[in-house]
Design a protein around this motif. Structure first.
Motif, short mmCIF file in Angstrom:
data_model
loop_
_atom_site.label_atom_id
_atom_site.label_comp_id
_atom_site.label_asym_id
_atom_site.label_seq_id
_atom_site.Cartn_x
_atom_site.Cartn_y
_atom_site.Cartn_z
N ILE A 11 0.86 -1.18 0.00
CA ILE A 11 0.00 0.00 0.00
C ILE A 11 0.90 1.23 0.00
O ILE A 11 1.84 1.32 0.78
CB ILE A 11 -0.91 0.05 1.25
N GLU A 12 0.62 2.15 -0.90
CA GLU A 12 1.37 3.41 -0.94
C GLU A 12 0.39 4.55 -1.16
O GLU A 12 -0.35 4.55 -2.15
CB GLU A 12 2.36 3.41 -2.11
N LEU A 13 0.37 5.48 -0.23
CA LEU A 13 -0.41 6.70 -0.42
C LEU A 13 0.54 7.87 -0.34
O LEU A 13 1.36 7.94 0.58
CB LEU A 13 -1.49 6.85 0.65
N ASP A 14 0.44 8.76 -1.32
CA ASP A 14 1.38 9.87 -1.36
C ASP A 14 0.62 11.17 -1.62
O ASP A 14 0.07 11.36 -2.71
CB ASP A 14 2.40 9.62 -2.48
N GLY A 15 0.56 12.01 -0.60
CA GLY A 15 -0.09 13.32 -0.73
C GLY A 15 -1.55 13.24 -1.10
O GLY A 15 -2.06 14.07 -1.86
N VAL A 16 -2.25 12.24 -0.55
CA VAL A 16 -3.64 12.02 -0.94
C VAL A 16 -4.57 13.03 -0.22
O VAL A 16 -4.46 13.24 0.98
CB VAL A 16 -4.07 10.57 -0.62
N GLU A 17 -5.44 13.62 -1.02
CA GLU A 17 -6.39 14.58 -0.47
C GLU A 17 -7.79 14.25 -0.98
O GLU A 17 -7.96 13.78 -2.10
CB GLU A 17 -6.03 16.00 -0.90
N LYS A 18 -8.76 14.52 -0.13
CA LYS A 18 -10.16 14.31 -0.52
C LYS A 18 -11.02 15.28 0.30
O LYS A 18 -10.93 15.31 1.53
CB LYS A 18 -10.58 12.86 -0.23
N SER A 19 -11.83 16.05 -0.39
CA SER A 19 -12.65 17.04 0.32
C SER A 19 -14.12 16.69 0.25
O SER A 19 -14.63 16.31 -0.80
CB SER A 19 -12.46 18.42 -0.31
N TYR A 20 -14.77 16.80 1.39
CA TYR A 20 -16.22 16.72 1.49
C TYR A 20 -16.69 18.06 2.08
O TYR A 20 -15.85 18.81 2.60
CB TYR A 20 -16.63 15.59 2.44
N PRO A 21 -17.98 18.33 2.05
CA PRO A 21 -18.42 19.62 2.61
C PRO A 21 -17.99 19.82 4.07
O PRO A 21 -17.67 20.93 4.47
CB PRO A 21 -19.94 19.55 2.49
N TYR A 22 -17.98 18.76 4.87
CA TYR A 22 -17.67 18.96 6.29
C TYR A 22 -16.44 18.18 6.76
O TYR A 22 -16.24 18.00 7.94
CB TYR A 22 -18.89 18.57 7.15
N PHE A 23 -15.66 17.69 5.81
CA PHE A 23 -14.49 16.90 6.19
C PHE A 23 -13.47 16.95 5.08
O PHE A 23 -13.82 16.96 3.90
CB PHE A 23 -14.89 15.44 6.46
N ARG A 24 -12.19 16.97 5.48
CA ARG A 24 -11.13 17.00 4.47
C ARG A 24 -10.01 16.06 4.87
O ARG A 24 -9.50 16.15 5.99
CB ARG A 24 -10.62 18.43 4.34
N LEU A 25 -9.66 15.18 3.95
CA LEU A 25 -8.48 14.32 4.14
C LEU A 25 -7.31 15.07 3.53
O LEU A 25 -7.38 15.47 2.37
CB LEU A 25 -8.73 13.00 3.40
N GLN A 26 -6.24 15.27 4.33
CA GLN A 26 -5.17 16.17 3.87
C GLN A 26 -3.81 15.48 3.84
O GLN A 26 -3.36 14.95 4.85
CB GLN A 26 -5.08 17.37 4.81
N ASP A 27 -3.19 15.52 2.70
CA ASP A 27 -1.81 15.11 2.52
C ASP A 27 -1.49 13.78 3.22
O ASP A 27 -0.55 13.68 4.00
CB ASP A 27 -0.89 16.22 3.05
N VAL A 28 -2.31 12.78 2.93
CA VAL A 28 -2.10 11.47 3.57
C VAL A 28 -0.96 10.73 2.88
O VAL A 28 -0.98 10.55 1.67
CB VAL A 28 -3.41 10.63 3.54
#
Lengths: 304, 224
Positions: A11-28
């Motif tokens: 598994i490799e995640l590099d700088g993963v981002e995902k935005s929802y209206p009330y939540f944000r996944l940042q630079d995973v």
């Protein structure tokens, strides 16, 4: 992506981002090596399930790069999912069929299905194949999903809160099965939970996530070695010197203080004693205590 | 392998829908048989037939698509080696097949009823029957599109209410068209310009729904 070819990470995640209206996944950013179990720990709503959904291709990330078993996600999710067993606390089997039907369906979909192992798991988990899945209790449902994932002998198991709702015996049985999986060194497990006890028992790697950000990722032993709680006694009017890695100081200004550090070395106690404090006790910390301290420190840092 | 996985998932849904499909065929054909017992029985049979087709279509979509999402089985389905787009395609293919099997069986039964049955009325009813069959297909595709593209129960409920009320408006509308009404008892099928226009609109609605669903699913980023 760092050392992709050399590491051969599953598994490799590099700088993963995902935005929802009330939540944000940042630079995973995280990596899981073959043969390792990663405990993915975070409070409710921290982003564990979102990260896992991105890994499985159910949700598309806005930015960054995701690879599972070397396949970019979501473009090559089909190839990746052939070798991934997925179980989630939020997932249910098809309600209009029996467990036996599910076993037959999964067996016909994956060439690696191990019927003998499935039968063993049926007995071990005390499940009846003729039982309609909608009549299964929550614990039985989780065990049935684990059976379907494990008997495929996947290279990677992705488990999202798999212990939720299981009784202590079932938890023990499940953990034992997961340990069994790791006898084959080419297999890996990503194990998300907000229960640190389960994770502590089986994980090699620990990753903490809070409010959509990875706050720490390291191997378990490093975590447990680095974190300590020091109980100190101070002379009247004494001040504790500032030391790197000190996360929290309780009772500062009084006669006794409790110092929490994530960079413990035997020299730290000596340096406090040189400053006039007496070290009454040095306590190792449980993973749960480390987790809580990490989360609180990270939140304090963000507010500051 | 993902192609065979798609068809395996289609077969899975057809298997789960088999009761609804068989039930609609039995009720539909029974309704067609009832039509031979005079006008009063014929009216009851028509309501029964339309209801069977509509309810089967709604149940197929609500059970195998919306229900799968509601019961949290969607992530289990998506965890198989298949892309999210292929998974949605499998759901659509299975639902359409589950609907079309009784739809064709009833249409065939209706054609036999109109033509070769001993009590055959002649082909005058054929254009209205075709227009009605396509209207029911449009209605099915509408609920299918809604359940595929949104997880909103409110939208699904609004669509079901629309379907159940629009059928009465539909019959009221087509039977008020003189060129259609005048030829109901005709011994031959009269494909008047009005019939052709309605058929064109119905086919257009099907194409529009298919295009909108494809566009929506192609842009969809999150499936759970």
């Amino acid at each position: 992506m760092t050392d992709r070819a050399a590491a051969g990470a599953v598994i490799e995640l590099d700088g993963v981002e995902k935005s929802y209206p009330y939540f944000r996944l940042q630079d995973v950013r995280m990596q899981l090596a073959p043969g390792q179990i990663m405990g993915f720990i975070g409070p409710n709503g921290a982003g564990k399930s979102t990260t896992i959904r991105i890994l499985m291709g159910f949700v598309r990330h806005d930015r960054g790069e995701v690879r599972v078993l070397g396949h970019p996600i979501p473009t090559e999710q089909v190839a990746a999912k052939r070798q991934v067993g997925f179980v989630s606390e939020e997932m249910r089997l098809f309600g209009r069929a029996t467990l036996q039907w599910h076993m037959d369906f999964v067996a016909s979909s994956y060439p690696g299905w191990d019927s003998q192992y499935a039968k063993t798991l049926l007995r071990r988990f005390d499940l009846r194949p003729e039982q309609p899945t909608r009549r299964l209790s929550h614990g039985q449902h989780m065990k049935a999903m684990l059976l379907l994932a494990l008997a495929r002998r996947p290279r990677l198991l992705v488990l999202d809160e798999p212990m939720t709702g299981l009784d202590p015996v079932a938890r023990h049985e499940t953990l034992a099965e997961l340990m069994d999986v790791l006898k084959d060194e080419s297999r890996s497990i990503l194990f998300s939970s907000h229960h640190t006890q389960d994770v502590e028992q089986i994980s090699d790697q620990i990753t903490f996530i809070d409010r959509g950000r990875i706050i720490e990722s390291s191997d378990k032993e490093t975590f447990l070695d680095r974190w300590r709680r020091l109980h100190l006694e101070l002379p009247a009017g004494g001040q504790l010197p500032t030391r790197p890695g000190v996360i929290d100081v309780q009772g500062s200004g009084g006669r006794s203080s409790v110092v929490t550090t994530n960079a413990f070395t035997p020299e730290l106690g000596a340096s406090y004693e040189q400053a006039g404090a007496r070290v009454r006790e040095i306590q190792p910390m449980t993973l749960e205590e480390i987790f809580v301290a990490e989360v609180l420190a990270s939140r304090k840092e963000r507010i500051a | 392998m993902s192609g065979s996985m798609l068809w395996r998932l289609v077969r899975k849904d057809l298997y789960f829908n088999r009761g609804l499909t068989a039930g609609a065929i039995v009720i539909g054909l029974a309704a067609l048989a009832l039509m031979s017992f005079g006008d009063a029985a014929g009216n009851t049979a028509l309501i029964l037939l339309v209801t069977a087709v509509v309810i089967q279509g709604v149940f197929v979509c609500m059970g195998s698509i919306a229900g799968e999402r509601k019961e949290k089985a969607l992530s289990f389905g998506l965890s198989f080696p298949i892309s999210t787009g292929q998974y949605m395609a499998a759901k659509a293919i299975a639902a359409i097949t589950s609907f079309l099997v009784p739809w064709f069986a009833i249409a065939l039964g209706g054609l036999i009823e109109l033509t070769i049955a001993p009590h055959a009325h002649g082909l005058g009813l054929l254009p209205v029957s075709v227009v009605t069959a396509l209207f029911l297909l449009d209605e099915f595709c509408l609920i299918l599109a809604i359940t595929l593209c949104t997880d909103s129960e409110a939208w699904a409920n609004v669509t079901i209410v629309w379907i159940s009320t629009s059928i009465a408006f539909f019959f009221n509308f087509i039977l008020r068209i003189g060129s259609i009404y005048a030829n109901l008892s005709s011994p031959r099928a009269v494909w008047s310009p009005a019939v052709i226009a309605i058929l064109a609109v119905e086919v257009g609605v099907l194409v529009l729904i298919a295009a909108l669903v494809s566009y929506r699913l192609a842009r969809q980023r999150d499936f759970i």
